[in-house]
Design a protein around this motif. Sequence first.
Motif, PDB file in Angstrom:
ATOM      1  N   GLU A  70      10.879  -7.751   8.353  1.00 38.43           N
ATOM      2  CA  GLU A  70      10.871  -6.711   9.515  1.00 38.43           C
ATOM      3  C   GLU A  70      12.300  -6.141   9.668  1.00 38.43           C
ATOM      4  O   GLU A  70      12.711  -5.201  10.049  1.00 38.43           O
ATOM      5  N   ARG A 122       7.214  -3.573   8.242  1.00 38.49           N
ATOM      6  CA  ARG A 122       5.964  -3.678   7.608  1.00 38.49           C
ATOM      7  C   ARG A 122       5.264  -2.228   7.093  1.00 38.49           C
ATOM      8  O   ARG A 122       4.374  -2.473   6.153  1.00 38.49           O
ATOM      9  N   GLN A 179       5.623  -1.918   3.221  1.00 38.31           N
ATOM     10  CA  GLN A 179       4.215  -2.282   2.600  1.00 38.31           C
ATOM     11  C   GLN A 179       3.336  -1.398   2.858  1.00 38.31           C
ATOM     12  O   GLN A 179       2.453  -1.110   1.910  1.00 38.31           O
ATOM     13  N   ARG A 180       2.900  -0.965   3.854  1.00 36.07           N
ATOM     14  CA  ARG A 180       1.782  -0.095   4.146  1.00 36.07           C
ATOM     15  C   ARG A 180       2.036   1.223   3.711  1.00 36.07           C
ATOM     16  O   ARG A 180       0.917   1.836   2.966  1.00 36.07           O
ATOM     17  N   PHE A 202       4.493  -8.429   3.009  1.00 37.73           N
ATOM     18  CA  PHE A 202       5.479  -8.593   4.031  1.00 37.73           C
ATOM     19  C   PHE A 202       5.354 -10.126   4.495  1.00 37.73           C
ATOM     20  O   PHE A 202       4.338 -10.510   4.696  1.00 37.73           O
ATOM     21  N   GLN A 228       2.449 -14.421   3.504  1.00 34.41           N
ATOM     22  CA  GLN A 228       1.969 -12.979   4.205  1.00 34.41           C
ATOM     23  C   GLN A 228       1.051 -13.340   5.089  1.00 34.41           C
ATOM     24  O   GLN A 228       1.159 -12.788   6.495  1.00 34.41           O
ATOM     25  N   SER A 269       1.967  -6.733  13.243  1.00 38.70           N
ATOM     26  CA  SER A 269       0.624  -6.464  12.602  1.00 38.70           C
ATOM     27  C   SER A 269      -0.431  -5.829  13.264  1.00 38.70           C
ATOM     28  O   SER A 269      -1.237  -4.973  12.811  1.00 38.70           O
TER      29      SER A 269
END
Length: 382
Positions: free
Chosen positions: A157, A201, A204-205, A212, A244, A251
């Motif tokens: 984060e 996050r 990663q997305r 993450f 993860q 999330s």
Amino acid sequence: MSLTLLTSTYRLRSLSRLQRIQGHMMSSHVEPEVLLEKVGRAGVITMNRPKVLNALNLSMIRQISPQLKKWENDTETDIIIIKGVGGKAFCAGGDIRAVTEAGKLGDSLAQDFFREEYILNNAIGTCRKPYIALIDGITMGGGVGLSVHGRFRVATEKTLFAMPETAIGLFPDVGGGHFLPRLRGKLGLFLALTGFRLKGRDVQRAGVATHFVESKKIPDLERELVELKSSSAENVSRVLDSYQNQSTLDSEKPFVLHQHMSDIDRLFSSSSVEGILQNLKADGSEFSKKQAEILSKMSPTSLKITYKQLQAGASLSLQDVLVMEYRLSQACMRGRDFYEGVRAVLVDRDQNPKWNPSTLEEVSDQSVDQCFSSLGEKDLTF
């Protein structure tokens, strides 16, 4: 008090002051800029310049490169982990100010830094052993080069990712021409031109990080990785997946650019930067207006170089991209905008660079093409 006593007292005080100064100088040198340790069957690289957000300099590159090769060929080492200290940054970028000074003086550091940094980026990209970057904190520029080409990149984060180079008259280097065009749709081009910041996050997305994990779980994760009996890529992947799955923070939030992805794909699909800017202005949405405003502040030369870099890089290997980027780095060293950008953003901080040329229209295709031309025997070789 006699003169002799006064003199000897003064000498003693001077001596102790000198010793204190020397001691301080020694202690400031004792702290290594990068720690290279063997922990169990893991090689661990730790960037150790927290006061400057672990900015990467040439001496760090020269320590990491041979050690990485050594661990890669060592039968006693199964995995390589890279991280930063200080809690704020993994690595906030390369030591740009030193490079700027060198470039102005015609010092070889302006060639050596980029050459050796890109050779290290390639070594990370071709590393045969699982390479795990714990990108907990600010990860920009040179920090991206130390992480993104490795097999595993773990965001938290606290991760803040950006390639903000067009704002300083540079381009998203360290292999940006390889990984950015491989992100979905036109996302990579959008990130490259605008310097948009991704957090947590979303890193990663976007496809920049592979995993993450919450920041507080990182020490446990590292311990478990180091203690792995069999450190195959599959086993490393299993450990990262399990951490993860334990991390539910944010999330439920959608990807920050989720509602704009189709707009980005549409608006950034153009055969030129001028075309993209026209698309943004014609669209008229708040999002488009903001992006047009951001692009209008960037170096016009950098925007055009970056556009062509990503277009070419989409079909090149990482090694070929780095050869191309080395040519571009040296073109920027010969130009004006890089020095002006660093002055405006990092030195005087007036955020008011005077770009030359000052408009996209004034940057000719010929001048852009010249930036990509071979340096002959000075080209980057591996």
